[in-house]
Design a protein around this motif. Structure first.
Motif, PDB file in Angstrom:
ATOM      1  N   THR A   1       0.835  -1.197   0.000  1.00  0.00           N
ATOM      2  CA  THR A   1       0.000   0.000   0.000  1.00  0.00           C
ATOM      3  C   THR A   1       0.872   1.250   0.000  1.00  0.00           C
ATOM      4  O   THR A   1       2.087   1.174   0.193  1.00  0.00           O
TER       5      THR A   1
ATOM      6  N   LEU B   1       0.939   3.411   2.325  1.00  0.00           N
ATOM      7  CA  LEU B   1       1.528   3.515   3.660  1.00  0.00           C
ATOM      8  C   LEU B   1       2.770   2.630   3.777  1.00  0.00           C
ATOM      9  O   LEU B   1       3.779   3.057   4.340  1.00  0.00           O
TER      10      LEU B   1
ATOM     11  N   LEU C   1      -0.992  11.949   1.086  1.00  0.00           N
ATOM     12  CA  LEU C   1      -0.059  11.236   1.950  1.00  0.00           C
ATOM     13  C   LEU C   1       0.089  11.882   3.321  1.00  0.00           C
ATOM     14  O   LEU C   1       0.270  11.185   4.322  1.00  0.00           O
TER      15      LEU C   1
ATOM     16  N   LEU D   1      -2.751  10.695   5.344  1.00  0.00           N
ATOM     17  CA  LEU D   1      -2.543   9.282   5.658  1.00  0.00           C
ATOM     18  C   LEU D   1      -1.570   9.120   6.823  1.00  0.00           C
ATOM     19  O   LEU D   1      -1.855   8.435   7.802  1.00  0.00           O
TER      20      LEU D   1
ATOM     21  N   ALA E   1      -7.310   6.409   6.617  1.00  0.00           N
ATOM     22  CA  ALA E   1      -7.174   5.147   5.886  1.00  0.00           C
ATOM     23  C   ALA E   1      -7.694   5.238   4.455  1.00  0.00           C
ATOM     24  O   ALA E   1      -7.270   4.472   3.594  1.00  0.00           O
TER      25      ALA E   1
ATOM     26  N   ASN F   1      -5.008   5.458   1.870  1.00  0.00           N
ATOM     27  CA  ASN F   1      -4.057   4.348   1.774  1.00  0.00           C
ATOM     28  C   ASN F   1      -4.428   3.425   0.616  1.00  0.00           C
ATOM     29  O   ASN F   1      -5.090   2.418   0.794  1.00  0.00           O
TER      30      ASN F   1
END
Length: 79
Positions: free
Chosen positions: A12, A14, A51, A54, A60, A63
């Motif tokens: 992902t 993240l 980002l 995130l 979420a 992400n």
């Protein structure tokens, strides 16, 4: 700076940010872009990534799942 990460299954946005040590103080994370090659049209599709939301707020919904060959571009913030 240009960083390349090996793709792994179920990666992902993240995961990628953790792998590179997060956003630096100059990054404009909410103006990041995901560039993905569209195999059907042969063109590149561009998506906005949030980002900063995130990483700093735990949003979420920002992400996204990554695919092999994806490129994430994070511009510098304007002062």
């Amino acid at each position: 700076a240009l960083l390349a990460l090996p793709f792994r299954a179920n990666m992902t946005a993240l995961d990628a940010m953790i792998a590179v040590g997060g956003l630096n103080e100059f990054a404009a994370g909410n103006r990041a872009k995901l560039i993905r090659q569209n195999r059907e049209t042969g063109k590149q599709d561009e998506y906005r990534l949030r980002l900063s939301d995130l990483i700093r707020r735990g949003d979420a919904s920002a992400n996204v799942m990554l695919k092999p060959g994806d490129t994430i571009i994070i511009p510098e913030s304007r002062f």
